[in-house]
Design a protein around this motif. Structure first.
Motif, short mmCIF file in Angstrom:
data_model
loop_
_atom_site.label_atom_id
_atom_site.label_comp_id
_atom_site.label_asym_id
_atom_site.label_seq_id
_atom_site.Cartn_x
_atom_site.Cartn_y
_atom_site.Cartn_z
N UNK A 60 -25.14 6.25 -23.83
CA UNK A 60 -24.11 5.80 -24.76
C UNK A 60 -24.71 4.97 -25.91
N UNK A 61 -25.79 4.27 -25.65
CA UNK A 61 -26.43 3.47 -26.70
C UNK A 61 -26.98 4.35 -27.82
N UNK A 62 -27.38 5.59 -27.48
CA UNK A 62 -27.94 6.51 -28.48
C UNK A 62 -26.95 7.59 -28.92
N UNK A 63 -26.19 8.08 -27.97
CA UNK A 63 -25.23 9.14 -28.22
C UNK A 63 -23.90 8.70 -27.62
N UNK A 64 -22.99 8.17 -28.44
CA UNK A 64 -21.75 7.60 -27.91
C UNK A 64 -20.99 8.56 -27.00
N UNK A 65 -20.54 8.01 -25.88
CA UNK A 65 -19.73 8.74 -24.92
C UNK A 65 -18.29 8.23 -24.99
N UNK A 66 -17.38 9.02 -24.49
CA UNK A 66 -15.98 8.60 -24.48
C UNK A 66 -15.79 7.44 -23.50
N UNK B 92 -21.25 18.21 -24.74
CA UNK B 92 -20.74 17.01 -25.41
C UNK B 92 -19.37 17.15 -26.09
N UNK B 93 -18.94 18.35 -26.44
CA UNK B 93 -17.63 18.50 -27.08
C UNK B 93 -16.51 18.71 -26.07
N UNK B 94 -16.85 18.88 -24.81
CA UNK B 94 -15.88 19.12 -23.75
C UNK B 94 -15.27 17.80 -23.30
N UNK B 95 -13.96 17.78 -23.09
CA UNK B 95 -13.29 16.57 -22.60
C UNK B 95 -12.42 16.94 -21.40
N UNK B 96 -12.69 16.29 -20.27
CA UNK B 96 -11.94 16.60 -19.05
C UNK B 96 -11.27 15.38 -18.45
N UNK B 97 -11.92 14.24 -18.50
CA UNK B 97 -11.38 13.03 -17.87
C UNK B 97 -10.40 12.33 -18.79
N UNK B 98 -9.32 11.88 -18.19
CA UNK B 98 -8.32 11.14 -18.96
C UNK B 98 -8.01 9.81 -18.32
N UNK B 99 -7.21 9.03 -18.97
CA UNK B 99 -6.87 7.71 -18.46
C UNK B 99 -6.03 7.77 -17.19
N UNK C 203 -16.23 17.27 -13.38
CA UNK C 203 -15.72 17.26 -14.76
C UNK C 203 -16.59 16.36 -15.64
N UNK C 204 -16.92 15.19 -15.11
CA UNK C 204 -17.72 14.23 -15.85
C UNK C 204 -19.09 14.83 -16.18
N UNK C 205 -19.69 15.51 -15.20
CA UNK C 205 -20.96 16.20 -15.45
C UNK C 205 -20.81 17.25 -16.53
N UNK C 206 -19.66 17.92 -16.55
CA UNK C 206 -19.39 18.90 -17.60
C UNK C 206 -19.32 18.26 -18.97
N UNK C 207 -18.72 17.08 -19.04
CA UNK C 207 -18.67 16.35 -20.32
C UNK C 207 -20.07 15.97 -20.78
#
Length: 193
Positions: A147-153, A87-94, A79-83
């Motif tokens: 993340x420093x260049x393209x913010x990640x969740x 970049x608009x895909x969200x799979x992982x949650x808290x 899932x993380x690889x998919x994110x």
């Protein structure tokens, strides 16, 4: 999530670029592709650890709990690889981070406090868990670079951090349940002269 692969080779990457889920083409050395590659490598090594745990359970049945906790991590890494790829895909949650933290706490209660630095080794399983831990740290660093260049969740970054912690504790738990002494670090003697 995305399209199904009907063809394995496309020849579109032969010139050193690859396509992302949002339609962008980026060099294969792009930080996003580097992060995807490290997550994939971690997932492969985790698969090896799970295979070895399955084989070892005949001799050490108490290792089954580790498989139960670690097996879903392969799916979440996918899932993380998919994110990363989309970049608009969200799979992982808290909830998944909370699941890892609960396992870390439960296992740490069984292990007790760590009094010495430990080295990867003692058994093949312990060393493989440490290899996965170090690869999780590498994947985390690559994602932080991106993340420093393209913010990640934050969930994506938090998951990798917690997974490396889980794998460290898993290595220690494997040692305990195999009845294998952990390899303790021994400081070098101070040079004389």
């Amino acid at each position: 999530m995305g399209n199904r692969l009907s063809k394995i080779y496309t020849r579109t990457g032969d010139a050193g670029e690859t396509g992302l889920g949002d339609g962008r083409r980026v060099p294969k050395s792009h930080p996003r592709v580097e992060a995807m590659g490290e997550v994939d490598t971690l997932n492969s090594q985790l698969g090896l650890l799970l295979a070895e745990l399955a084989e070892a359970q005949a001799q050490w049945p108490a290792l089954a709990e580790l498989t139960t906790v670690l097996a879903p991590c392969q799916h979440r890494l996918f899932d993380l690889g998919g994110e990363l790829a989309m970049p608009d895909y969200q799979a992982l949650g808290t909830a998944e981070i909370t699941r890892l933290e609960a396992a870390i706490d439960r296992w740490n209660d069984e292990l007790g406090p760590l009094k010495d630095f430990i080295l990867p080794g003692g058994s093949r399983l312990i060393a493989q868990a440490h290899l996965c831990r170090s690869m999780a740290r590498t994947a985390e660093r690559r994602c932080q670079q991106l993340n420093a260049d393209e913010p990640l969740r934050g969930e994506l970054l938090g998951y990798l951090n917690r997974l490396s912690d889980l794998l460290f504790v898993a290595a220690r738990l494997i040692a305990r349940r195999q009845g294998c002494a952990e390899v303790l670090w021994q400081a070098a003697e101070a040079p004389r002269g």
